[in-house]
Design a protein around this motif. Structure first.
Motif, PDB file in Angstrom:
ATOM      1  N   ASN A   1       0.816  -1.215   0.000  1.00  0.00           N
ATOM      2  CA  ASN A   1       0.000   0.000   0.000  1.00  0.00           C
ATOM      3  C   ASN A   1       0.854   1.271   0.000  1.00  0.00           C
ATOM      4  OD1 ASN A   1      -2.180  -1.702   0.169  1.00  0.00           O
ATOM      5  ND2 ASN A   1      -2.603  -1.296   2.335  1.00  0.00           N
ATOM      6  N   GLU A   2       2.169   1.119  -0.226  1.00  0.00           N
ATOM      7  CA  GLU A   2       3.066   2.266  -0.123  1.00  0.00           C
ATOM      8  C   GLU A   2       2.751   3.371  -1.120  1.00  0.00           C
ATOM      9  OE1 GLU A   2       3.994  -0.837  -0.536  1.00  0.00           O
ATOM     10  OE2 GLU A   2       5.219  -1.470   1.174  1.00  0.00           O
ATOM     11  N   ASP A   3       2.142   3.024  -2.258  1.00  0.00           N
ATOM     12  CA  ASP A   3       1.860   4.033  -3.293  1.00  0.00           C
ATOM     13  C   ASP A   3       0.828   5.063  -2.841  1.00  0.00           C
ATOM     14  OD1 ASP A   3       3.642   2.823  -4.971  1.00  0.00           O
ATOM     15  OD2 ASP A   3       2.142   1.654  -6.065  1.00  0.00           O
ATOM     16  N   ILE A   4       0.114   4.780  -1.767  1.00  0.00           N
ATOM     17  CA  ILE A   4      -0.885   5.731  -1.263  1.00  0.00           C
ATOM     18  C   ILE A   4      -0.217   6.947  -0.635  1.00  0.00           C
ATOM     19  CG2 ILE A   4      -2.740   6.046   0.447  1.00  0.00           C
ATOM     20  CD1 ILE A   4      -3.500   3.153   0.054  1.00  0.00           C
ATOM     21  N   GLU A   5       0.977   6.753  -0.072  1.00  0.00           N
ATOM     22  CA  GLU A   5       1.665   7.807   0.696  1.00  0.00           C
ATOM     23  C   GLU A   5       1.786   9.112  -0.092  1.00  0.00           C
ATOM     24  OE1 GLU A   5       3.341   9.764   3.721  1.00  0.00           O
ATOM     25  OE2 GLU A   5       2.741   7.668   3.912  1.00  0.00           O
ATOM     26  N   CYS A   6       2.191   9.042  -1.347  1.00  0.00           N
ATOM     27  CA  CYS A   6       2.409  10.258  -2.127  1.00  0.00           C
ATOM     28  C   CYS A   6       1.114  10.973  -2.492  1.00  0.00           C
ATOM     29  CB  CYS A   6       3.204   9.937  -3.395  1.00  0.00           C
ATOM     30  SG  CYS A   6       2.352   8.827  -4.545  1.00  0.00           S
ATOM     31  N   TRP A   7      -0.025  10.314  -2.299  1.00  0.00           N
ATOM     32  CA  TRP A   7      -1.321  10.907  -2.629  1.00  0.00           C
ATOM     33  C   TRP A   7      -1.998  11.584  -1.431  1.00  0.00           C
ATOM     34  CZ3 TRP A   7      -3.519  11.650  -7.302  1.00  0.00           C
ATOM     35  CH2 TRP A   7      -3.002  10.944  -8.387  1.00  0.00           C
ATOM     36  N   ILE A   8      -1.471  11.376  -0.240  1.00  0.00           N
ATOM     37  CA  ILE A   8      -2.178  11.818   0.965  1.00  0.00           C
ATOM     38  C   ILE A   8      -2.412  13.327   0.985  1.00  0.00           C
ATOM     39  CG2 ILE A   8      -2.014  11.996   3.488  1.00  0.00           C
ATOM     40  CD1 ILE A   8      -0.706   9.259   3.518  1.00  0.00           C
ATOM     41  N   LYS A   9      -1.389  14.105   0.650  1.00  0.00           N
ATOM     42  CA  LYS A   9      -1.555  15.560   0.653  1.00  0.00           C
ATOM     43  C   LYS A   9      -2.608  15.993  -0.357  1.00  0.00           C
ATOM     44  CE  LYS A   9       0.951  19.926   0.305  1.00  0.00           C
ATOM     45  NZ  LYS A   9       2.263  20.590   0.066  1.00  0.00           N
TER      46      LYS A   9
ATOM     47  N   THR B   1       2.309  12.842 -20.440  1.00  0.00           N
ATOM     48  CA  THR B   1       3.028  13.712 -19.507  1.00  0.00           C
ATOM     49  C   THR B   1       3.683  12.890 -18.407  1.00  0.00           C
ATOM     50  OG1 THR B   1       1.411  15.473 -19.914  1.00  0.00           O
ATOM     51  CG2 THR B   1       2.824  15.700 -17.964  1.00  0.00           C
ATOM     52  N   ASN B   2       4.951  13.206 -18.119  1.00  0.00           N
ATOM     53  CA  ASN B   2       5.639  12.542 -17.008  1.00  0.00           C
ATOM     54  C   ASN B   2       5.041  13.004 -15.686  1.00  0.00           C
ATOM     55  OD1 ASN B   2       7.433  11.117 -18.635  1.00  0.00           O
ATOM     56  ND2 ASN B   2       8.835  12.869 -18.761  1.00  0.00           N
ATOM     57  N   ARG B   3       4.648  12.057 -14.856  1.00  0.00           N
ATOM     58  CA  ARG B   3       3.980  12.380 -13.604  1.00  0.00           C
ATOM     59  C   ARG B   3       4.860  12.038 -12.407  1.00  0.00           C
ATOM     60  NH1 ARG B   3      -1.046  13.395 -13.199  1.00  0.00           N
ATOM     61  NH2 ARG B   3      -1.182  12.359 -11.176  1.00  0.00           N
ATOM     62  N   LEU B   4       4.784  12.911 -11.395  1.00  0.00           N
ATOM     63  CA  LEU B   4       5.523  12.640 -10.157  1.00  0.00           C
ATOM     64  C   LEU B   4       4.802  11.590  -9.323  1.00  0.00           C
ATOM     65  CD1 LEU B   4       6.463  16.306  -9.144  1.00  0.00           C
ATOM     66  CD2 LEU B   4       7.913  14.607 -10.256  1.00  0.00           C
ATOM     67  N   LYS B   5       3.469  11.545  -9.453  1.00  0.00           N
ATOM     68  CA  LYS B   5       2.673  10.564  -8.701  1.00  0.00           C
ATOM     69  C   LYS B   5       2.040   9.580  -9.695  1.00  0.00           C
ATOM     70  CE  LYS B   5       0.324  13.843  -6.809  1.00  0.00           C
ATOM     71  NZ  LYS B   5      -0.588  14.677  -6.012  1.00  0.00           N
ATOM     72  N   LYS B   6       2.250   8.310  -9.441  1.00  0.00           N
ATOM     73  CA  LYS B   6       1.701   7.285 -10.326  1.00  0.00           C
ATOM     74  C   LYS B   6       0.227   7.039 -10.000  1.00  0.00           C
ATOM     75  CE  LYS B   6       6.069   4.805 -10.967  1.00  0.00           C
ATOM     76  NZ  LYS B   6       6.765   3.497 -10.818  1.00  0.00           N
ATOM     77  N   TRP B   7      -0.549   6.792 -11.059  1.00  0.00           N
ATOM     78  CA  TRP B   7      -1.934   6.392 -10.840  1.00  0.00           C
ATOM     79  C   TRP B   7      -1.948   5.035 -10.157  1.00  0.00           C
ATOM     80  CZ3 TRP B   7      -4.614  10.506 -11.586  1.00  0.00           C
ATOM     81  CH2 TRP B   7      -4.379  11.359 -12.656  1.00  0.00           C
ATOM     82  N   LEU B   8      -2.889   4.830  -9.249  1.00  0.00           N
ATOM     83  CA  LEU B   8      -3.032   3.516  -8.628  1.00  0.00           C
ATOM     84  C   LEU B   8      -3.716   2.566  -9.612  1.00  0.00           C
ATOM     85  CD1 LEU B   8      -4.178   4.336  -4.978  1.00  0.00           C
ATOM     86  CD2 LEU B   8      -1.868   4.118  -5.879  1.00  0.00           C
TER      87      LEU B   8
END
Length: 331
Positions: free
Chosen positions: A93-101, A159-166
């Motif tokens: 579930n680590e990919d959620i961290e970058c989406w929290i803000k 577009t290059n994204r800093l946050k990956k789509w889940l």
């Protein structure tokens, strides 16, 4: 606190001995203070915002049905972020961290742009489960009748994204969906439609710490006096403008530029910019000093507030002799 002026209008100091339990303190203090605002001060309260305190919700529902009870966006978003950080620590579930803000910001955006429609707000919030998976139109989902596509501009897939789509259906996405679609949370979301938040109240709480640090203990009358000083300080300095650069330096580009300070957020684990405001004004202290001199001259002394009972025990203490007569060792 009045939400328009952001000034403290009243407060209630409650000691645990009055309630018998620290759990009841906040509800008792609220009941006394709110009834005084309505009955003594005769203020017309149309709506009220608080956190999701269960006892306060019950008091509002039972005693103040004519006052619209809203939940504070600040605490609601903070609570959601806390839940997301907890599930983001689990494996896969680590990919959620970058989406929290961004999800935190989404709560504020939903509350502000729902046009005070609770149903619209709930659907705007639920749209997160599609957006975060890279799906921005969800006409085929029958749960959405008012809000069927994201309102942001079209996103270029290249577009290059800093946050990956889940990935839809992945462990991280399923964990997020479980939080977003929680029935209790969706029900609470309806109370955010008025976009009321207690950010200014949090600022006042920081002022209180200047006069009454939590590391120190104060007797009841002195604590009451310190809270009054904190309220005077806050009310006199609320609404200060953001400071601007007076003398350009190497760190500031030009005169008149808005000032910010760098601060490291332990929760977000990154550096953030915070605005710097104009210095506080304490001219009101001279009026207080003049009042003290005047009262001394007129021999006018206000009675000191008496503290509640110091003992929180529900029964009066027996004498030492009585206790010795019934005392027996556990051995």
């Amino acid at each position: 606190m009045d939400i328009d002026s952001e000034k403290v209008i009243d407060f209630e100091l409650v000691q645990v001995s009055e309630t018998g339990s620290s759990v009841k303190v906040e509800a008792v203090g609220f009941k006394h203070c709110f009834s005084r605002v309505l009955d003594d001060h005769k203020l017309n309260v149309d709506k009220f915002a608080s956190d999701r305190h269960v006892s306060i919700r019950k008091i509002m529902k039972d005693n103040y049905k004519d006052v619209k009870h809203n939940f504070d966006v600040f605490h609601s978003a903070k609570n959601i972020s806390s839940k997301l950080r907890k599930i983001a620590k689990k494996k896969d579930n680590e990919d959620i961290e970058c989406w929290i803000k961004s999800i935190n910001n989404h709560v504020w955006w939903c509350s502000r742009n729902c046009e005070k429609d609770p149903s619209m707000l709930v659907e705007m919030w639920m749209s997160l489960i599609h957006h975060i998976a890279g799906k921005h139109s969800f006409h085929d989902d029958n749960r959405f009748t008012l809000f069927k596509e994201c309102r942001h501009p079209a996103i270029d897939p290249s577009t290059n994204r800093l946050k990956k789509w889940l990935v839809e259906g992945s462990s991280a996405h399923q964990a997020l969906v479980k939080v977003v679609l929680n029935k209790l949370l969706l029900n609470d979301m309806k109370h955010l439609a008025e976009f009321m938040h207690t950010g200014a109240l949090e600022v006042f709480h920081n002022v209180v710490l200047k006069y009454a640090p939590k590391r120190l203990e104060f007797d009841f009358p002195y604590m009451s006096a310190r809270l009054k000083l904190a309220a005077l300080d806050h009310n006199y300095n609320v609404g200060r403008a953001q400071a601007v650069v007076q003398q350009p330096s190497a760190s500031s580009s030009q005169k008149g530029e808005l000032q910010y300070k760098k601060s490291f957020s332990k929760i977000q684990k990154q550096w953030v910019l915070k605005p710097v405001y104009e210095k506080e004004n304490y001219n009101y202290v001279f009026d207080m000093m003049a009042g003290v001199v005047k009262r001394k001259h007129n021999k006018q002394i206000d009675p000191i507030e008496l503290a509640p009972a110091q003992n929180i025990a529900p029964l009066p203490a027996p004498t030492k002799e009585e206790m010795l007569a019934t005392h027996s060792s556990r051995f």
